[in-house]
Write an enzyme that holds these catalytic residues in place. Sequence first.
Site, PDB file in Angstrom:
ATOM      1  N   HIS A 139       6.393 -49.008  -7.757  1.00 35.27           N
ATOM      2  CA  HIS A 139       7.773 -48.693  -8.134  1.00 35.27           C
ATOM      3  C   HIS A 139       8.783 -49.079  -7.053  1.00 35.27           C
ATOM      4  O   HIS A 139       9.803 -49.706  -7.334  1.00 35.27           O
ATOM      5  CB  HIS A 139       7.873 -47.196  -8.433  1.00 35.27           C
ATOM      6  CG  HIS A 139       9.243 -46.731  -8.783  1.00 35.27           C
ATOM      7  ND1 HIS A 139       9.922 -47.182  -9.892  1.00 35.27           N
ATOM      8  CD2 HIS A 139      10.081 -45.845  -8.167  1.00 35.27           C
ATOM      9  CE1 HIS A 139      11.105 -46.598  -9.961  1.00 35.27           C
ATOM     10  NE2 HIS A 139      11.233 -45.790  -8.917  1.00 35.27           N
TER      11      HIS A 139
ATOM     12  N   SER B 270      15.761 -47.420  -9.410  1.00 33.80           N
ATOM     13  CA  SER B 270      15.120 -46.334 -10.146  1.00 33.80           C
ATOM     14  C   SER B 270      16.153 -45.579 -10.994  1.00 33.80           C
ATOM     15  O   SER B 270      16.881 -46.187 -11.769  1.00 33.80           O
ATOM     16  CB  SER B 270      14.399 -45.408  -9.157  1.00 33.80           C
ATOM     17  OG  SER B 270      13.566 -44.502  -9.829  1.00 33.80           O
TER      18      SER B 270
ATOM     19  N   ASP C  60       3.997 -50.253 -11.578  1.00 36.68           N
ATOM     20  CA  ASP C  60       4.965 -49.162 -11.407  1.00 36.68           C
ATOM     21  C   ASP C  60       4.458 -47.913 -12.127  1.00 36.68           C
ATOM     22  O   ASP C  60       4.250 -47.935 -13.343  1.00 36.68           O
ATOM     23  CB  ASP C  60       6.320 -49.595 -11.981  1.00 36.68           C
ATOM     24  CG  ASP C  60       7.453 -48.660 -11.609  1.00 36.68           C
ATOM     25  OD1 ASP C  60       7.221 -47.443 -11.530  1.00 36.68           O
ATOM     26  OD2 ASP C  60       8.574 -49.148 -11.403  1.00 36.68           O
TER      27      ASP C  60
END
EC number: 3.1.1.-
Length: 332
Positions: A298, A147, A268
């Site tokens: 995600h 991320s 996501d």
Amino acid sequence: MPSEAESSANSAPATPPPPPNFWGTMPEEEYYTSQGVRNSKSYFETPNGKLFTQSFLPLDGEIKGTVYMSHGYGSDTSWMFQKICMSFSSWGYAVFAADLLGHGRSDGIRCYMGDMEKVAATSLAFFKHVRCSDPYKDLPAFLFGESMGGLVTLLMYFQSEPETWTGLMFSAPLFVIPEDMKPSKAHLFAYGLLFGLADTWAAMPDNKMVGKAIKDPEKLKIIASNPQRYTGKPRVGTMRELLRKTQYVQENFGKVTIPVFTAHGTADGVTCPTSSKLLYEKASSADKTLKIYEGMYHSLIQGEPDENAEIVLKDMREWIDEKVKKYGSKTA
């Protein structure tokens, strides 16, 4: 005299405290041993502040290489993120991770990243300290970012000498901010008129990302119970810097020349698959891999049902093992 409601409240059993770790109450050493890894925790001093760091080493067998991991926004290395670290360690890799500045048990204002180059440089100082140490200096070395940690990881790569790292690995990296997640330019302009006084204010709209990141409802409960997780609104300077640095890395993808693996789920709701696709298309690396997982959210490893997470981990293991065989150690 207390009312009936007050009496009921007073007699209600107290809510039990959350367990000390995501796996429950099993002692840490016993749990790590059951996973085939040895964990150690320490602090690393830097000019920018103190970092909380962890290592995850295989209990048995020869170490194939080293992996240096960075977590995402509002997270830390001490909760579910460890699942990624332990997986790689169980495959024979020495894994090192640090809470980013402003996160977890590291120094800094909670979730304030007004200077992401500094955030990256601080973690890089620890990673290079380990990477250059005698036990590991001749082994293949990989940077891994999840991320927003993917953005920090790419900044670390740009700050490093080209020969420092064997490869880059990304899980749902934040290189492109989805339109519905972008901060309002009007808000940023208004706060900018305060000459930096508002930079650390937790005043930006909160899009409640955690619910968009985790598919498995039971894992969502566990992740939400992380006592170190940041739950406040995004800070003004953080959002401004994320806009600047995502634009910067998009303009510099071509500088990536080493092997790269990047993965995203099509569902996501926090970062968009365009991040991975653009890196794959624009990186100058001759050796690059893109994995797109249909319907996954995600958090590909921590938040998906086990059968989905295993698919992702299998792909990552095959990739990193193949790179170690192909590129070997410096002494090979």
